[in-house]
Design an enzyme around this catalytic site. Structure first.
Site, PDB file in Angstrom:
ATOM      1  CE1 TYR A   1      -0.944  -3.658  13.087  1.00  0.00           C
ATOM      2  CE2 TYR A   1       0.687  -2.594  11.667  1.00  0.00           C
ATOM      3  CZ  TYR A   1      -0.386  -3.451  12.005  1.00  0.00           C
ATOM      4  OH  TYR A   1      -1.050  -4.112  10.778  1.00  0.00           O
TER       5      TYR A   1
ATOM      6  CE  LYS B   1     -17.340  -0.661   9.890  1.00  0.00           C
ATOM      7  NZ  LYS B   1     -18.144  -0.493   8.790  1.00  0.00           N
TER       8      LYS B   1
ATOM      9  CG  ASP C   1     -16.851  -1.411   5.480  1.00  0.00           C
ATOM     10  OD1 ASP C   1     -16.783   0.053   5.599  1.00  0.00           O
ATOM     11  OD2 ASP C   1     -17.789  -1.712   6.240  1.00  0.00           O
TER      12      ASP C   1
ATOM     13  CG  ASP D   1       0.147  -3.041   7.492  1.00  0.00           C
ATOM     14  OD1 ASP D   1       0.894  -3.005   6.571  1.00  0.00           O
ATOM     15  OD2 ASP D   1       0.420  -3.696   8.469  1.00  0.00           O
TER      16      ASP D   1
ATOM     17  CG  ASP E   1       0.397  -4.844   2.413  1.00  0.00           C
ATOM     18  OD1 ASP E   1       1.300  -4.124   2.355  1.00  0.00           O
ATOM     19  OD2 ASP E   1       0.685  -6.021   2.977  1.00  0.00           O
TER      20      ASP E   1
END
Length: 346
Positions: free
Chosen positions: A135, A182, A215, A239, A243
């Site tokens: 971001y 990751k 994941d 983020d 959600d």
């Protein structure tokens, strides 16, 4: 008197923030400073975040933010997201998103027609690094068919968000901190983040620490949310995961957040401006009201935050909710019900 800069923004932000202000004023004495922000502001003034609003934010002790509608890609040249700009401007490096269904998850599942949702009690916190990662907005076109985005992970940014997560756990009697990454693929950037996590965890012997790939975390959040207590992760992963996790508590209408820095904090519902329901008076104001509860926590008045959370819980139990939670109340009516409960408590 403490000052709160209020930025309602676009869409349902203009509907839910007034309800949050009702609660704020009921429990505290604040000077409210309003500032324009968002797409409507952009069309009116040529900027989504005017200098006047920035000055008001600088003057305030805290910021209460609604939601904004972003223009489509390439619709506006050199567009900068107001919320990302504010996070960077005030170095609001820690994004705190509690995932708590107040012990009534099964009821919320029924109200939401979530047949798969059998969880009775979800109580975890996602702490997301808020200023780095993908971001940072460092993107470029090399050729017509090649676009590149830079992902920035620094030792400084990683150390402070990971330390924040452990201190949050310590302060709130949490038992475990999980690092989500990751690093098996992003071996350099996430490798650094995980390395720093493993260094810092050694200084907190009384708090358990583990790590998961992002994941597998996405799956486990839904199937086995009890595996998690405090999650710390990078910007994009946090983020997305927060959600996703909001489904466990009835959706984004119940998801508050705090953006915290060394000298200032901004509080906002996780949801967006929801233009499809804006103006209909049915937006759920609970996320913005729960963000006010976090505002009181930040100001050292957790007892007031707890009163707000209990008021929201009672509204859910008594089905005094907007349609997204199976009720038939309007946005304003839910705000009134929460204020009514608070008045009984104080």
């Amino acid at each position: 008197m403490r000052k709160v800069c209020v930025m309602e923004g676009d869409g349902i932000g203009k509907e839910v923030i007034p309800e949050a202000l009702k609660v704020l004023k009921e429990l505290g004495d604040f000077e409210i400073i309003k500032g324009d922000v968002g797409l409507e502001c952009l069309k009116k003034y040529g900027t989504a975040l005017p200098d006047e609003t920035i000055e008001k934010a600088k003057e305030a002790d805290v910021i209460l933010f609604g939601a904004i509608t972003s223009p489509k890609p390439n619709e506006v040249k050199n567009y900068k997201s107001p919320i990302i700009t504010l996070r960077r401007m005030f170095d609001l490096y820690a994004n705190v998103r509690p995932i708590n269904n107040f012990g009534v998850g099964e009821l919320i599942g029924r109200l939401n027609n979530y047949e798969f949702l059998k969880v009775k009690d979800v109580d975890l916190v996602i702490i997301r690094e808020n200023t780095e990662g993908l971001y940072v907005g460092r993107e470029k076109i090399l050729e017509d068919d090649i676009a590149i985005s830079e992902r920035i992970i620094t030792r400084k940014g990683s150390e402070r968000i990971i330390r924040f997560a452990f201190e949050y756990a310590k302060r709130n009697n949490r038992k475990k901190v999980s690092c989500i990454h990751k690093a098996n693929v992003l071996r350099v950037s996430d490798g650094l983040f995980l390395k720093i996590f493993n260094e810092i965890k050694e200084k907190y012997n009384n708090i358990k620490a583990d790590d998961f790939l992002v994941d597998s975390t996405a799956m486990n959040l839904i199937k086995y949310p009890e595996k998690f207590d405090v999650i710390v992760t990078t910007n994009l992963f946090g983020d997305i995961l927060s959600d996703e996790a909001s489904v466990l508590i009835g959706g984004l209408g119940l998801a508050p957040s705090a953006n915290i820095g060394g000298k200032k904090a901004l509080f906002e519902p996780v949801h967006g401006s929801a233009p499809d329901i804006a103006g209909k008076g049915i937006a759920n104001p609970m996320a913005s009201i729960l963000s006010v509860a976090m505002l009181f926590d930040y100001m050292g008045e957790k007892e007031k935050g707890d009163i707000i959370r209990e008021a929201v819980k009672q509204c859910i139990i008594n089905k005094k909710t907007t349609p997204d939670l199976g009720g038939n109340l309007k946005t304003v009516e839910v705000g009134d019900e929460i204020v009514r409960y608070i008045r009984k408590r104080i």
